[in-house]
Design a protein around this motif. Structure first.
Motif, PDB file in Angstrom:
ATOM      1  N   ASP A 401       0.994  -1.247  -0.051  1.00  0.00           N
ATOM      2  CA  ASP A 401      -0.051   0.006  -0.086  1.00  0.00           C
ATOM      3  C   ASP A 401       0.898   1.269  -0.022  1.00  0.00           C
ATOM      4  OD1 ASP A 401      -2.526  -1.402   0.216  1.00  0.00           O
ATOM      5  OD2 ASP A 401      -2.013  -1.895   2.192  1.00  0.00           O
ATOM      6  N   LYS A 402       1.930   1.127   0.433  1.00  0.00           N
ATOM      7  CA  LYS A 402       2.873   2.352   0.564  1.00  0.00           C
ATOM      8  C   LYS A 402       3.531   2.529  -0.850  1.00  0.00           C
ATOM      9  CE  LYS A 402       6.818   4.894   2.643  1.00  0.00           C
ATOM     10  NZ  LYS A 402       7.948   4.852   3.563  1.00  0.00           N
ATOM     11  N   GLY A 403       3.938   1.060  -1.355  1.00  0.00           N
ATOM     12  CA  GLY A 403       4.422   1.168  -2.737  1.00  0.00           C
ATOM     13  C   GLY A 403       3.448   1.705  -3.845  1.00  0.00           C
ATOM     14  N   TYR A 404       2.199   1.106  -3.675  1.00  0.00           N
ATOM     15  CA  TYR A 404       1.055   1.958  -4.567  1.00  0.00           C
ATOM     16  C   TYR A 404       1.012   3.339  -4.333  1.00  0.00           C
ATOM     17  CZ  TYR A 404      -3.678   3.452  -5.887  1.00  0.00           C
ATOM     18  OH  TYR A 404      -4.607   3.896  -6.584  1.00  0.00           O
ATOM     19  N   LEU A 405       0.929   3.755  -3.217  1.00  0.00           N
ATOM     20  CA  LEU A 405       0.981   5.045  -2.803  1.00  0.00           C
ATOM     21  C   LEU A 405       1.818   5.906  -3.398  1.00  0.00           C
ATOM     22  CD1 LEU A 405      -1.405   7.132  -1.655  1.00  0.00           C
ATOM     23  CD2 LEU A 405      -0.018   7.043   0.491  1.00  0.00           C
ATOM     24  N   PHE A 406       3.264   5.422  -3.522  1.00  0.00           N
ATOM     25  CA  PHE A 406       4.296   6.202  -4.157  1.00  0.00           C
ATOM     26  C   PHE A 406       3.936   6.286  -5.595  1.00  0.00           C
ATOM     27  CE2 PHE A 406       8.413   4.936  -6.140  1.00  0.00           C
ATOM     28  CZ  PHE A 406       9.151   6.072  -6.143  1.00  0.00           C
ATOM     29  N   LEU A 407       3.861   5.182  -6.130  1.00  0.00           N
ATOM     30  CA  LEU A 407       3.524   5.264  -7.671  1.00  0.00           C
ATOM     31  C   LEU A 407       2.072   6.019  -7.938  1.00  0.00           C
ATOM     32  CD1 LEU A 407       4.234   1.645  -8.404  1.00  0.00           C
ATOM     33  CD2 LEU A 407       5.662   3.194  -8.995  1.00  0.00           C
ATOM     34  N   ARG A 408       1.269   6.043  -7.193  1.00  0.00           N
ATOM     35  CA  ARG A 408       0.229   6.730  -7.639  1.00  0.00           C
ATOM     36  C   ARG A 408       0.496   8.236  -7.411  1.00  0.00           C
ATOM     37  NH1 ARG A 408      -6.398   6.628  -6.469  1.00  0.00           N
ATOM     38  NH2 ARG A 408      -6.619   8.765  -6.623  1.00  0.00           N
ATOM     39  N   THR A 409       1.196   8.553  -6.498  1.00  0.00           N
ATOM     40  CA  THR A 409       1.562  10.131  -6.329  1.00  0.00           C
ATOM     41  C   THR A 409       2.558  10.349  -7.478  1.00  0.00           C
ATOM     42  OG1 THR A 409       1.455   9.761  -4.014  1.00  0.00           O
ATOM     43  CG2 THR A 409       2.605  11.635  -4.666  1.00  0.00           C
ATOM     44  N   LEU A 410       3.371   9.618  -7.917  1.00  0.00           N
ATOM     45  CA  LEU A 410       4.326   9.743  -8.973  1.00  0.00           C
ATOM     46  C   LEU A 410       3.625  10.029 -10.208  1.00  0.00           C
ATOM     47  CD1 LEU A 410       7.440   9.805  -9.363  1.00  0.00           C
ATOM     48  CD2 LEU A 410       7.203   7.332  -9.803  1.00  0.00           C
ATOM     49  N   GLU A 411       2.522   9.186 -10.624  1.00  0.00           N
ATOM     50  CA  GLU A 411       1.451   9.396 -11.633  1.00  0.00           C
ATOM     51  C   GLU A 411       1.046  10.643 -11.496  1.00  0.00           C
ATOM     52  OE1 GLU A 411      -1.955   6.665 -12.237  1.00  0.00           O
ATOM     53  OE2 GLU A 411      -2.598   8.529 -12.789  1.00  0.00           O
TER      54      GLU A 411
END
Ligand code: BES
Ligand code: ZN
Length: 620
Positions: A401-411
């Motif tokens: 979930d932190k991995g996801y949030l990182f990539l979503r924030t990057l997106e």
């Protein structure tokens, strides 16, 4: 530094990057990163292909046979494999018997198995047997299956369990192809993470081939009275007879998901995408074994409400199986990317709002996980340091979930178009190879951030605790409606019957139950259950979150204690059962937990049992 020294240094630095690439292109041994969870020294001698010839003995509950490897080496005098709880019988190099040695046993890693080789040695064969201590294998009796007629066997390799059923260089970086010959009782079908048979034959002898190089943790086997039903020419399901139609209905969108995934990040590399639905003791929701995802029956809800699991395991066909975490410290590269990709597939099929509901559930999981690690902030880093620990200890929702949030924030920072071009090229360029966090960050910097002149606090995300301030906010209109209803219920302007009449989907119900206020009175809690019948919910996710709340609220009406016990006796999915045992523990009900666990433990796979043993302080 003199000019000469500078040039020499530069040449050397260049060589570290490119010489290893050329080596790889030439098919020679390339440089593998240091993996503290394997004894193998692949830079010296490495296995490239496995021929597995085994017999599954359901009476003795063992697997026995031969693992024959084709190897490559550079001036090595021995090749080292990982072995754990295995009886190693004989070893051969190019057909000649040689003396092997087994090193000291480490409780997590097992033993190094060293076999002497020469420079021109080509094949190494190991004859062996598993023992009753095996951790990967779970033999089930007929009572533990859906049809209750035949026994069942399943394997679970991730993270470092493959070495408990095959002596192997058990590091995710050691990619290898495999062929297998598996002998099972005539009444049963064997299937693997490979090209598979679609029906039983008369002999009980099955052959398999995996032509693409995969990591050892992805070698998998299931044996049972299974049938196959096609969904599309390249997708389909295996299950026991009594389940097959339900499973086929539940996963009807598999082909659409593969299409959506291909539209995002390129061609599906593994030809076939099948799912086998296993008995309920399978310790995970799903496991992305290539060509054949293993899945829990707890997602067969009857209404396709829990199928994001399919999108998740399918996404691993890129993030994980095609580009693989080099070591378990880089686990977030597998799971964080997969959750991001899962959400994109779900969005493509069912819309943004649906994907945002799923993402919001993950966001709450992340907040709770970080809270749980308040005295261990380093456990919330994306890049982990699991040296000396069981890699399983690092496998919690941070990576997801932190991995996801990182990539979503990057997106959200660079824009979706640029993100998609970047990811597609990332998978394309690194297919069938392994990735360290550092290598990824370098690639990210040059190919996404510098190219587009974007500043991003990557290091805070990867090497620091918690969630950085620039994190994307995830909102869902449907969840907002749930939160409004909770507020009204708390105030008394909405009653339980009205609440239960709401036309909410499964995710909204889950969000509702998880956010029942701590202070709600036991009368209201009881009235809620009587009106909504949560204690007898047939959806496993609803049941699980409701049971957790029942434990939190010291609730015992409507026979809920019996329902909780039945659930824990049949379901072995680690995330579900650990949530419930954790709730008992948190609420000072350790005795209840232990009483149930004592009876239930025998039904659990070793990965679930190990987690619960640790949690309840039981030494085994
Ligand atoms: N690869 C994991 C399962 C896993 C993780 C096995 C760590 C061993 C160690 C799989 O892809 C996964 O994440 N499964 C989830 C389901 C998913 C929808 C989040 C699970 O099992 O719940
Ligand atoms: Zn996963």
């Amino acid at each position: 530094m003199t000019i000469f020294k500078k040039t020499a240094f530069l040449l050397l630095a260049l060589c570290v990057v490119s010489c290893s690439n050329t080596e790889k292109e030439m098919g020679k041994t390339s440089s593998y990163a240091n993996d503290t969870h394997s004894y193998a020294k692949p830079n010296e001698a490495v296995a490239k292909h496995l021929l597995l010839d085994i017999n599954v003995d359901f009476e003795k509950e063992i697997i026995k046979g031969t693992a024959r490897y084709t190897i490559e080496s550079t001036n090595a005098t021995e090749i080292i494999f990982d072995a754990k709880h295995l009886k190693i019988q004989e070893t051969f190099v190019d057909g000649e018997k040689v003396k092997f040695s087994l090193g000291a046993n480490d409780p997590v890693l097992g033993q190094p198995l060293s076999i002497p080789i020469k420079n021109d040695s080509r094949t190494v064969s190991i004859t062996y047997e598993t023992t009753d201590k095996t951790e990967a294998l779970q033999f089930l009796n007929p009572q533990q299956t859906a049809d209750k007629e035949h026994p069942f066997l399943l394997t679970q390799g991730q993270a470092i369990l493959t070495r408990t059923w095959i002596p192997i260089q058990d590091s995710p970086q050691v990619r290898l192809t495999y062929t297998a010959r598996v002998k099972v009782p005539k009444e049963l079908l064997a299937i693997m993470s490979a090209e598979n048979p679609k029906e039983k034959n008369e002999t009980g002898q099955y052959s398999f081939e995996m032509k693409q190089p995969i990591s050892p943790y992805l070698i998998a086997l299931a044996v049972g009275d299974l049938v196959y039903k096609e969904i599309s020419p390249r997708t389909g399901v295996y299950a026991e007879k009594s389940m097959i139609d339900k499973v086929h209905y539940e996963f009807a969108d598999m082909e659409k998901m593969v299409n959506a995934a291909e539209n995002l990040y390129g061609k599906y590399a593994w030809d076939q995408f099948d799912i086998v639905v296993l008995p309920p003791s399978f310790p995970f929701g799903g496991m992305e074994n290539p060509r054949l995802t293993f899945a829990t029956p707890t997602v067969i809800a009857g209404d396709r409400s829990l199928t994001s699991l399919v999108a998740h395991e399918l996404a691993h066909s890129w993030s994980g199986n095609l580009v693989t975490n080099a070591t378990w410290n880089d686990f977030w590269l597998n799971e964080g990317f997969t959750v991001y990709f899962e959400m994109r597939i779900m969005e493509a099929l069912y819309g943004k709002e649906h994907a945002n509901m799923l993402a919001s559930i993950g966001r709450q999981d992340l907040a709770e996980e970080i809270e749980g690690f308040h005295d261990q902030p380093e456990a919330t880093h994306l890049k982990l340091d699991l040296k000396g620990k069981n890699p399983d200890d690092g496998m919690n929702s941070i990576a997801y979930d932190k991995g996801y949030l990182f990539l979503r924030t990057l997106e959200e920072t660079v824009g979706r178009d640029k993100m998609d071009v970047f990811l597609k090229e990332y998978f394309n360029r690194h297919s069938f190879s392994t990735m360290t966090t550092e290598k990824f960050l370098k690639y990210l910097n040059t190919e996404l951030l510098e190219k587009n002149n974007v500043e991003f606090n990557v290091k805070d995300w990867v090497y620091k605790a918690g969630v950085p301030k620039n994190a994307a906010t995830i909102t869902s209109d449907k969840f907002q409606k749930v939160e409004e209803a909770i507020a009204k219920w708390e105030k008394g302007t909405l009653n339980e019957t009205e609440l239960c009449k709401k036309d909410w989907n499964i995710q909204q119900k889950i969000h509702f139950i998880r956010n029942i206020p701590k202070e709600i009175s036991i009368e209201k809690f009881t009235a809620l259950d009587t009106a909504c019948q949560f204690s007898t919910a047939t959806n496993s996710y609803i049941a699980m979150v409701w049971f957790e709340q029942a434990i939190n609220h010291d609730y015992h009406a409507n026979n809920v204690d019996q329902h909780i016990e039945n659930f824990l006796m049949t379901v072995g999915r680690r995330w579900y059962v650990s949530t419930l045992y954790k709730a008992f523990k948190r609420n000072d009900k350790l005795e209840d937990a232990k009483r149930i666990y004592e009876k239930a433990r025998a039904n659990y796979h070793s990965v679930t049992a190990n987690t619960i043993d640790d949690m309840l302080g039981i030494s085994n």
